[in-house]
Design a protein around this motif. Structure first.
Motif, mmCIF file in Angstrom:
data_model
loop_
_atom_site.group_PDB
_atom_site.id
_atom_site.type_symbol
_atom_site.label_atom_id
_atom_site.label_comp_id
_atom_site.label_asym_id
_atom_site.label_seq_id
_atom_site.Cartn_x
_atom_site.Cartn_y
_atom_site.Cartn_z
ATOM 1 N N ALA A 238 82.715 34.644 8.755
ATOM 2 C CA ALA A 238 82.601 34.408 10.198
ATOM 3 C C ALA A 238 81.565 35.377 10.741
ATOM 4 C CB ALA A 238 83.953 34.627 10.872
ATOM 5 N N ALA A 239 80.703 34.904 11.641
ATOM 6 C CA ALA A 239 79.628 35.788 12.104
ATOM 7 C C ALA A 239 79.036 35.290 13.407
ATOM 8 C CB ALA A 239 78.527 35.881 11.043
ATOM 9 N N THR A 240 78.373 36.220 14.077
ATOM 10 C CA THR A 240 77.499 35.921 15.208
ATOM 11 C C THR A 240 76.074 36.158 14.739
ATOM 12 O OG1 THR A 240 79.153 36.524 16.861
ATOM 13 C CG2 THR A 240 76.842 36.605 17.536
ATOM 14 N N VAL A 241 75.232 35.147 14.847
ATOM 15 C CA VAL A 241 73.847 35.208 14.378
ATOM 16 C C VAL A 241 72.939 35.358 15.590
ATOM 17 C CG1 VAL A 241 72.034 34.018 13.087
ATOM 18 C CG2 VAL A 241 74.445 33.746 12.413
ATOM 19 N N VAL A 242 72.134 36.416 15.569
ATOM 20 C CA VAL A 242 71.254 36.730 16.694
ATOM 21 C C VAL A 242 69.810 36.431 16.296
ATOM 22 C CG1 VAL A 242 70.520 38.508 18.321
ATOM 23 C CG2 VAL A 242 72.860 38.541 17.406
ATOM 24 N N VAL A 243 69.102 35.721 17.174
ATOM 25 C CA VAL A 243 67.731 35.287 16.894
ATOM 26 C C VAL A 243 66.802 35.783 17.988
ATOM 27 C CG1 VAL A 243 66.217 33.278 16.636
ATOM 28 C CG2 VAL A 243 68.558 33.211 15.715
ATOM 29 N N GLU A 244 65.682 36.387 17.566
ATOM 30 C CA GLU A 244 64.628 36.783 18.502
ATOM 31 C C GLU A 244 63.284 36.412 17.889
ATOM 32 O OE1 GLU A 244 64.869 40.899 19.587
ATOM 33 O OE2 GLU A 244 67.043 40.812 19.925
ATOM 34 N N ASP A 245 62.424 35.814 18.712
ATOM 35 C CA ASP A 245 61.068 35.444 18.275
ATOM 36 C C ASP A 245 61.081 34.653 16.971
ATOM 37 O OD1 ASP A 245 59.904 36.731 20.472
ATOM 38 O OD2 ASP A 245 59.923 38.656 19.432
ATOM 39 N N GLY A 246 62.059 33.756 16.840
ATOM 40 C CA GLY A 246 62.095 32.866 15.694
ATOM 41 C C GLY A 246 62.672 33.455 14.430
ATOM 42 N N ARG A 247 63.106 34.718 14.455
ATOM 43 C CA ARG A 247 63.668 35.376 13.281
ATOM 44 C C ARG A 247 65.116 35.779 13.537
ATOM 45 N NH1 ARG A 247 59.684 38.241 10.138
ATOM 46 N NH2 ARG A 247 57.801 36.955 10.082
ATOM 47 N N ILE A 248 65.883 35.882 12.466
ATOM 48 C CA ILE A 248 67.238 36.414 12.557
ATOM 49 C C ILE A 248 67.141 37.937 12.636
ATOM 50 C CG2 ILE A 248 69.460 36.632 11.380
ATOM 51 C CD1 ILE A 248 68.805 33.925 10.009
ATOM 52 N N THR A 249 67.666 38.504 13.703
ATOM 53 C CA THR A 249 67.562 39.954 13.908
ATOM 54 C C THR A 249 68.884 40.681 13.693
ATOM 55 O OG1 THR A 249 67.899 39.646 16.290
ATOM 56 C CG2 THR A 249 65.618 39.753 15.490
ATOM 57 N N ALA A 250 69.998 39.953 13.691
ATOM 58 C CA ALA A 250 71.284 40.611 13.462
ATOM 59 C C ALA A 250 72.312 39.590 13.013
ATOM 60 C CB ALA A 250 71.763 41.316 14.732
ATOM 61 N N LEU A 251 73.217 40.045 12.145
ATOM 62 C CA LEU A 251 74.436 39.311 11.789
ATOM 63 C C LEU A 251 75.595 40.208 12.183
ATOM 64 C CD1 LEU A 251 73.806 37.742 8.238
ATOM 65 C CD2 LEU A 251 73.981 36.561 10.413
ATOM 66 N N LEU A 252 76.290 39.831 13.236
ATOM 67 C CA LEU A 252 77.364 40.631 13.787
ATOM 68 C C LEU A 252 78.713 40.008 13.454
ATOM 69 C CD1 LEU A 252 75.834 41.136 17.353
ATOM 70 C CD2 LEU A 252 75.571 42.621 15.344
ATOM 71 N N PRO A 253 79.790 40.783 13.544
ATOM 72 C CA PRO A 253 81.105 40.160 13.402
ATOM 73 C C PRO A 253 81.289 39.038 14.418
ATOM 74 C CG PRO A 253 81.269 42.546 13.341
ATOM 75 C CD PRO A 253 79.864 42.237 13.730
#
Length: 445
Positions: A19-34
């Motif tokens: 399970a995760a929260t996927v963060v995207v900035e400028d077309g790239r994945i910048t973080a995988l959070l709980p």
């Protein structure tokens, strides 16, 4: 501020499902959070996946025949890339033949690149071609960014892309090794097929006898010997003969730089079920017996076979000779770009495999093979090419609903499991009613 945040209870990552929260900035994945982490600032509300949905990386299909320019009525960049997006494929690498001109020279590559203008819904790269008399062209094509080179060891089916003989293959492999590139090979032995019974008529068994397993086995043995002699990286395309698995396994154990792929149709169909005259099932090498199919699945499971790609090779319906059902004269190729994920997942889950396995075979491994270091995984630093899949939802293949230019497919009427509900390219949902946003890729992208 983030461009996009997606929250899912099931996200397939290189380290397994979580399970995760996927963060995207400028077309790239910048973080995988709980999953339950406070979401970062985002331009709009986070995208919450439904309980029956799984987030996957976009698939990478390194074996696609787009055919444009020159044979655009067979397929084209518009229809092929729309089909890819519908099927969860966010990157394709186009094969160097069936288009006119073939991608065997810089001029041929430029013609391909120009043909893509304004009509690619996913990212597109190109293989170069190795044919007799073009050794001097390999270096310039490599510098121009092709992902490697394809050759045939027997007639390809189109006159403008002739095969390499033993001497020509050795010369080309030596050059490929010098360049640090990759040779991908249609490995069937010409002499073995010349001495097999010629195919004719509507019976599939006759066609199968015309492309014996020995033809693949002999060609792969020769390729292994030359890889050893030249030090070249080599890749076996569309492996259909399970008898060749020990050859591939031994080459890997020896430390040779050899990989192999198979295709959804070899993992889905069997020779025993092909009806008389059903030339939509014709491909080369051929769909073989059910026992052979199960051995290919075992080869995937133990790592002998590295990846699964479609070998999407369509043509116009008349070339399939559906009116006569003659396997001897019909064009060989199966259209499946939109259906590959569902076909493989249907077979994989029935054999106890997970979505993590499917992602490894159809996203991670093809990206790695082609050197697409930003593709193929839900991981920080990768392109935000993402797929929302409903893995338990089923559908029956209706050719009229396919984006492929020509609607002939061996999968017609077959029930498959796994529905792509949304596809994201560089962090933006692909909208087939909006202008396309696919990019042209070079080696190293």
């Amino acid at each position: 501020m983030s461009d996009l945040v997606l929250r899912a209870r099931r996200v397939v990552t290189p380290r397994g499902e979580r399970a995760a929260t996927v963060v995207v900035e400028d077309g790239r994945i910048t973080a995988l959070l709980p999953y339950d982490a406070p979401p970062p600032d985002v331009a709009g509300p986070p995208v919450e996946l439904a309980d029956d949905e799984v987030l996957l990386p976009g698939l990478v299909d390194t074996h696609v025949h787009v055919n444009e320019p020159g044979r655009t009525p067979w397929e084209g960049f518009t229809t092929a890339t729309r089909a890819a997006a519908r099927g969860g494929v966010t990157t394709i690498v186009d094969m160097p033949l069936n288009s006119i001109p073939p991608t065997t020279t810089l001029a041929g590559l430029r013609a391909k690149q120009e043909a893509t203008t304004g009509q690619t819904w996913v990212d597109v790269g190109f293989w170069g071609g190795a044919v007799p008399g073009t050794t001097a062209d390999l270096g310039p094509l490599h510098e121009a960014g092709v992902f490697g080179f394809k050759c045939f060891l027997l007639p390809s089916g189109v006159d403008e892309f002739p095969p390499l003989d033993a001497s020509g293959l050795a010369t080309a492999l030596a050059e490929v090794a010098q360049l640090g590139s990759l040779m991908v090979v249609h490995a069937e032995d010409h002499d073995a097929i010349e001495h097999a019974p010629a195919p004719s008529g509507p019976q599939y068994a006759g066609f199968l006898r015309s492309r014996p397993r020995d033809a693949e086995d002999l060609a792969i043995r020769r390729l292994v010997d030359l890889a050893r002699a030249t030090g070249a990286r080599v890749h076996v395309l569309h492996l259909s003969s399970s008898d060749a698995l020990p050859i591939v396994r031994a080459a890997k154990a020896e430390g040779l730089a050899l990989t192999a792929e198979t295709c959804p149709h070899y993992l889905t169909f069997s020779a025993e079920e092909v009806p008389a005259g059903a030339t939509q099932f014709k491909c080369c090498p051929p769909i073989r017996e059910a026992g052979n199919r199960e051995s290919l699945w075992a080869g995937l499971a133990d790592g002998t076979v590295d990846l699964v790609v479609t070998d999407h090779s369509p043509c116009t319906p008349d070339l399939k000779h559906l009116d006569t059902g003659d396997f001897g004269t019909a064009w060989g190729g199966i259209a499946s770009l939109q259906l590959g994920l569902a076909a493989v997942w249907t077979g994989a889950r029935a054999r106890g495999h997970s979505l993590t396995d499917v992602v490894r075979w159809m996203a991670q491994a093809p990206a790695q093979q082609a050197g697409l270091l930003r593709k193929g995984a839900v991981e920080v630093g990768r392109d935000a090419d993402l797929v929302v899949l409903a893995p338990d939802e089923t559908f029956v293949v209706d050719p009229a609903r396919l984006e492929h230019r020509n609607k002939v497919t061996a999968y017609a009427g077959r029930e498959l499991t796994g529905v792509v509900r949304r596809t994201y390219l560089a962090g933006r949902e692909v909208d087939l009613d909006a202008p396309p946003r696919g990019r042209l890729l070079r080696r190293g992208d």
